[in-house]
Design an enzyme around this catalytic site. Structure first.
Site, PDB file in Angstrom:
ATOM      1  N   ASP A  67      -9.132   6.857  -7.416  1.00 17.16           N
ATOM      2  CA  ASP A  67      -8.940   8.301  -7.338  1.00 17.16           C
ATOM      3  C   ASP A  67      -8.397   8.880  -8.633  1.00 17.16           C
ATOM      4  O   ASP A  67      -8.008   8.146  -9.546  1.00 17.16           O
ATOM      5  CB  ASP A  67      -8.024   8.659  -6.149  1.00 17.16           C
ATOM      6  CG  ASP A  67      -6.792   7.769  -6.057  1.00 17.16           C
ATOM      7  OD1 ASP A  67      -6.428   7.123  -7.065  1.00 17.16           O
ATOM      8  OD2 ASP A  67      -6.186   7.705  -4.975  1.00 17.16           O
ATOM      9  N   ASN A 135       1.750   8.178   5.174  1.00 20.64           N
ATOM     10  CA  ASN A 135       0.956   8.689   6.292  1.00 20.64           C
ATOM     11  C   ASN A 135      -0.273   7.825   6.565  1.00 20.64           C
ATOM     12  O   ASN A 135      -1.120   8.183   7.365  1.00 20.64           O
ATOM     13  CB  ASN A 135       0.550  10.147   6.033  1.00 20.64           C
ATOM     14  CG  ASN A 135      -0.315  10.304   4.778  1.00 20.64           C
ATOM     15  OD1 ASN A 135      -0.745   9.319   4.189  1.00 20.64           O
ATOM     16  ND2 ASN A 135      -0.549  11.542   4.378  1.00 20.64           N
ATOM     17  N   HIS A 137      -2.544   6.908   4.235  1.00 21.23           N
ATOM     18  CA  HIS A 137      -3.710   7.137   3.367  1.00 21.23           C
ATOM     19  C   HIS A 137      -4.019   5.908   2.517  1.00 21.23           C
ATOM     20  O   HIS A 137      -3.135   5.119   2.180  1.00 21.23           O
ATOM     21  CB  HIS A 137      -3.563   8.409   2.519  1.00 21.23           C
ATOM     22  CG  HIS A 137      -2.602   8.337   1.384  1.00 21.23           C
ATOM     23  ND1 HIS A 137      -1.928   9.447   0.914  1.00 21.23           N
ATOM     24  CD2 HIS A 137      -2.187   7.320   0.595  1.00 21.23           C
ATOM     25  CE1 HIS A 137      -1.171   9.101  -0.102  1.00 21.23           C
ATOM     26  NE2 HIS A 137      -1.302   7.821  -0.310  1.00 21.23           N
ATOM     27  N   GLU A 142      -6.785  11.088   3.202  1.00 31.09           N
ATOM     28  CA  GLU A 142      -5.657  11.514   4.020  1.00 31.09           C
ATOM     29  C   GLU A 142      -6.040  11.478   5.506  1.00 31.09           C
ATOM     30  O   GLU A 142      -7.220  11.588   5.856  1.00 31.09           O
ATOM     31  CB  GLU A 142      -5.274  12.952   3.634  1.00 31.09           C
ATOM     32  CG  GLU A 142      -4.843  13.120   2.173  1.00 31.09           C
ATOM     33  CD  GLU A 142      -3.398  12.700   1.919  1.00 31.09           C
ATOM     34  OE1 GLU A 142      -2.911  11.751   2.552  1.00 31.09           O
ATOM     35  OE2 GLU A 142      -2.763  13.351   1.059  1.00 31.09           O
TER      36      GLU A 142
HETATM   37  P1  PGA Z   1       3.041   3.561  -4.057  1.00 29.06           P
HETATM   38  O1  PGA Z   1       1.897   4.488  -3.427  1.00 29.06           O
HETATM   39  O2  PGA Z   1       2.401   2.304  -4.564  1.00 29.06           O
HETATM   40  O3  PGA Z   1       3.585   4.416  -5.155  1.00 29.06           O
HETATM   41  O4  PGA Z   1       4.031   3.302  -2.974  1.00 29.06           O
HETATM   42  C1  PGA Z   1       0.885   4.012  -2.633  1.00 29.06           C
HETATM   43  C2  PGA Z   1       0.026   5.166  -2.145  1.00 29.06           C
HETATM   44  O5  PGA Z   1       0.544   6.268  -1.887  1.00 29.06           O
HETATM   45  O6  PGA Z   1      -1.183   4.951  -2.002  1.00 29.06           O
END
Ligand code: PGA
Length: 241
Positions: A67, A135, A137, A142
């Site tokens: 992304d 959440n 994702h 999302e």
């Molecule tokens: P993080 O994020 O590795 O910073 O915990 C993971 C994500 O939100 O996909």
């Protein structure tokens, strides 16, 4: 699912890095699916270390990132293009022409999604790295009543913008939109590594791995994939069996 729980971050990072390196050693033209966020930083550092030790070459590897934010130029230090250069690409022998991210500065974002999907269609990702949001994702897919299979423009949930605000000077600098690979493309990878750290992710890890498969927890769709390796630290794994 193969679930591994580690006592230390360093062990988790080394294990994940080795999965990538073993893939590249056995298949020098491997296609790697890469992720950003705080979790992969140590994994990439370990890959760089092994490259510097002469244990692996990435000269023939191709990478696709999950992304990118919409509206950040690649040399904005919060763009994922910048992140990837800083943490991995600038330190290994992969040519720039073999690293791909969705272009969040494209004038026509829909056309950019089609272009990215076309490249993904032409190749099979051998190993896809994923993190998980609070959440559920994956990438920037999302929770929703329906998910997209291919690359698409997504409006980020406020909770996601707030979670990512720690990387920006102010909340209003966090982009509202992003481009993300779709769940269909993610699930087409030959194998998937889900790496998660921290007590704040324990609940969503449990839901994603053991709860119902639902688009309201996008990571739960990983239960349908035959080759997922889940790498957790003790805190992230503390609610599992
Ligand atoms: P993080 O994020 O590795 O910073 O915990 C993971 C994500 O939100 O996909």
């Amino acid at each position: 699912m193969n679930i591994q729980i580690f006592d230390s971050q360093l062990e988790l990072d080394a294990y994940a890095a080795n999965l990538f390196i073993d893939t590249v050693r056995s298949k020098p033209k491997a296609v790697l699916g890469l992720a950003t966020g705080s979790t992969p930083i140590g994994i990439y550092a370990k890959m760089v270390e092994k490259y510097r030790n002469g244990e692996v070459s990435f000269a023939e590897v191709t990478t696709f990132n999950l992304d990118e934010y919409v509206g950040l130029i690649p040399y904005n230090d919060q763009s994922y293009a910048y992140y990837m250069n800083k943490h991995l690409f600038d330190h290994i022998d992969i040519p720039d022409t073999q690293t791909f991210l969705p272009n969040g500065m494209a004038e026509d974002l829909e056309a950019e999604c089609v272009r990215y999907d076309q490249m993904l269609l032409e190749r099979q990702i051998d190993v896809q790295l994923l993190g998980i949001g609070h959440n559920g994702h994956i990438g920037f897919n999302e929770p929703d009543h329906a998910l997209s299979g291919g690359t698409h423009v997504v409006r980020l949930k406020e909770a996601t913008r707030e979670a990512n605000a720690r990387f920006f000077a102010a909340m209003d600098e966090v982009p509202e939109y992003a481009l993300t690979m779709g769940v269909g493309s993610i699930l087409k990878a030959n194998s998937i590594i889900l790496a998660v750290r921290g007590a704040d992710k324990a609940d969503i890890v449990k839901q994603a791995l053991t709860g119902p498969i639902t688009t309201e927890v996008p990571a739960s769709l990983l239960q349908t994939h035959p080759r997922v390796t889940v790498l957790l630290d003790r805190e992230a794994g503390r609610m599992l069996g």
